[in-house]
Write an enzyme that holds these catalytic residues in place. Structure first.
Site, short mmCIF file in Angstrom:
data_model
loop_
_atom_site.label_atom_id
_atom_site.label_comp_id
_atom_site.label_asym_id
_atom_site.label_seq_id
_atom_site.Cartn_x
_atom_site.Cartn_y
_atom_site.Cartn_z
N LEU A 17 27.60 44.48 35.12
CA LEU A 17 28.83 44.48 34.34
C LEU A 17 29.57 43.15 34.44
O LEU A 17 30.27 42.75 33.52
CB LEU A 17 29.76 45.61 34.80
CG LEU A 17 29.25 47.04 34.63
CD1 LEU A 17 30.23 48.02 35.25
CD2 LEU A 17 29.05 47.35 33.15
N GLY A 18 29.42 42.48 35.57
CA GLY A 18 30.10 41.20 35.74
C GLY A 18 29.77 40.59 37.09
O GLY A 18 29.26 41.26 38.00
N GLY A 20 31.42 37.85 40.15
CA GLY A 20 32.56 37.13 40.66
C GLY A 20 32.15 36.13 41.70
O GLY A 20 30.96 35.80 41.84
N GLY A 21 33.12 35.63 42.45
CA GLY A 21 32.84 34.60 43.43
C GLY A 21 32.06 35.08 44.63
O GLY A 21 31.32 34.31 45.24
N MET A 22 32.21 36.38 44.99
CA MET A 22 31.53 36.86 46.19
C MET A 22 30.68 38.10 45.94
O MET A 22 29.95 38.53 46.85
CB MET A 22 32.55 37.16 47.29
CG MET A 22 33.52 38.27 46.98
SD MET A 22 34.65 38.57 48.40
CE MET A 22 35.67 39.90 47.72
N GLU A 24 28.73 40.96 42.75
CA GLU A 24 28.41 41.34 41.39
C GLU A 24 28.71 42.82 41.21
O GLU A 24 28.61 43.61 42.15
CB GLU A 24 26.93 41.05 41.08
CG GLU A 24 25.95 41.75 42.01
CD GLU A 24 24.53 41.23 41.85
OE1 GLU A 24 24.35 40.18 41.21
OE2 GLU A 24 23.61 41.89 42.37
N ASP A 134 46.07 38.59 42.59
CA ASP A 134 45.19 38.03 41.55
C ASP A 134 45.35 38.81 40.24
O ASP A 134 44.37 39.19 39.60
CB ASP A 134 43.73 38.06 42.02
CG ASP A 134 42.86 37.08 41.22
OD1 ASP A 134 43.41 36.16 40.59
OD2 ASP A 134 41.63 37.23 41.24
#
Length: 299
Positions: A17-18, A20-22, A24, A134
């Site tokens: 689905l996506g 990120g920095g750390m 999935e 965030d």
């Protein structure tokens, strides 16, 4: 056909689905309860980093601590082959970032409704000692019925956050106030500032601070080089405009101190109905004048 990976003997991983920095995020299926879920799985390269593992654990605890209808729910956590994972509520809708990417400003009343939902969630989070840190369009997800839920507490701060994390600046710079970028400790007001920036972006279909270079972005935020909302959306009512502008104020003393305070300023003042007693009194006075005038004429 390759067999699908199953975590904890229960959660079947499907598509991505996506990322990120750390971690999935996978589209998943809970075999035990027969329902869709989202599974956030730490990258193999990040699992050996103690700081990243702590942040991942903090996310799970912080999100689970905030039990609210407008916060994406945490169902479970675990470790699969050394990789920590979090099982989350799966929402079928898009994120606010997806909607804004399609172009065009959002209607004022729709933005106002989104702000109400997010402020309710932030109020609950702040009451439990959790700061999101965030808030941005990508972390505001739409539900099936058009409401929203906030997601991704990956850089959240709670009462039990390690001190090694609390003295660092986390978040997405475009949604941080200048004093926070300069290193001031995070406060609830920062989440509200970020929400103001999100609202500005939704109402104008443009980023408040579009600079791509981080140094230029920090300078623009510090100088508050911002096109006034009134110049871009003159149709917006004064209450909504003032709420967004106050939330984004470069002066921290002028910003909102709580989600409840920001929520109270969001709606235009209701028109006060004329009191029935006052109307009747005025009518009686007019009638008396008319009767007196008639008597004078007869006399």
């Amino acid at each position: 056909m390759q067999a699908r990976q199953v975590l904890g003997g229960r959660y079947e991983l499907r598509g991505i689905l996506g990322r990120g920095g750390m971690a999935e995020v996978h589209d998943g299926w809970d075999r035990r309860l027969g329902r869709p879920v989202a599974v956030k799985l730490l990258y193999p390269t990040a699992e050996a980093q103690p700081d990243t593992r702590r942040r991942f654990a903090t996310e799970a605890r912080a999100a689970a601590l905030v039990n609210h209808p407008h916060v994406v729910a945490v169902h479970d956590t675990g470790v699969h082959e050394g990789r920590p994972y979090i099982v989350l509520e799966r929402l079928p809708g898009a994120s606010m970032a997806d909607v804004l990417a399609r172009g065009g400003p959002m209607p004022a009343e729709h933005v106002r409704a989104i702000l109400r939902d997010v402020l309710a969630a932030l109020g609950a989070a702040h009451a439990t000692g959790v700061l999101h840190r965030d808030i941005k369009p990508a972390n505001i997800l739409f539900t099936t019925f058009g409401g929203v839920k906030i997601a991704d507490f990956g850089v959240a701060k709670s009462a039990d956050s390690p001190h090694t994390l609390t003295n660092r600046v986390f978040g997405t710079m475009a949604y941080l106030p200048a004093d926070r970028i300069a290193g001031r400790p995070a406060t609830a007001s920062d989440d509200l500032y970020a929400l103001g920036v999100v609202a500005y972006e939704a109402l104008t279909a443009r980023r408040a601070y579009p600079q791509e270079n981080l140094a230029a972005l920090a300078d623009a935020i510090g100088a508050a080089r911002l096109t006034p909302l009134s110049a871009l959306r003159p149709d917006i009512d004064p209450a909504l405009r003032a709420t967004v502008e106050r939330a984004m104020s470069p002066d921290p003393r002028w910003r909102f101190g709580s989600a409840a305070q920001m929520r109270a300023c969001l709606d235009p003042p209701a028109k006060r109905p004329r009191r029935a007693g006052g109307v009747l009194a005025a009518a009686a006075a007019l009638l008396a004048v008319a009767v007196l005038a008639a008597l004078v004429v007869v006399a």
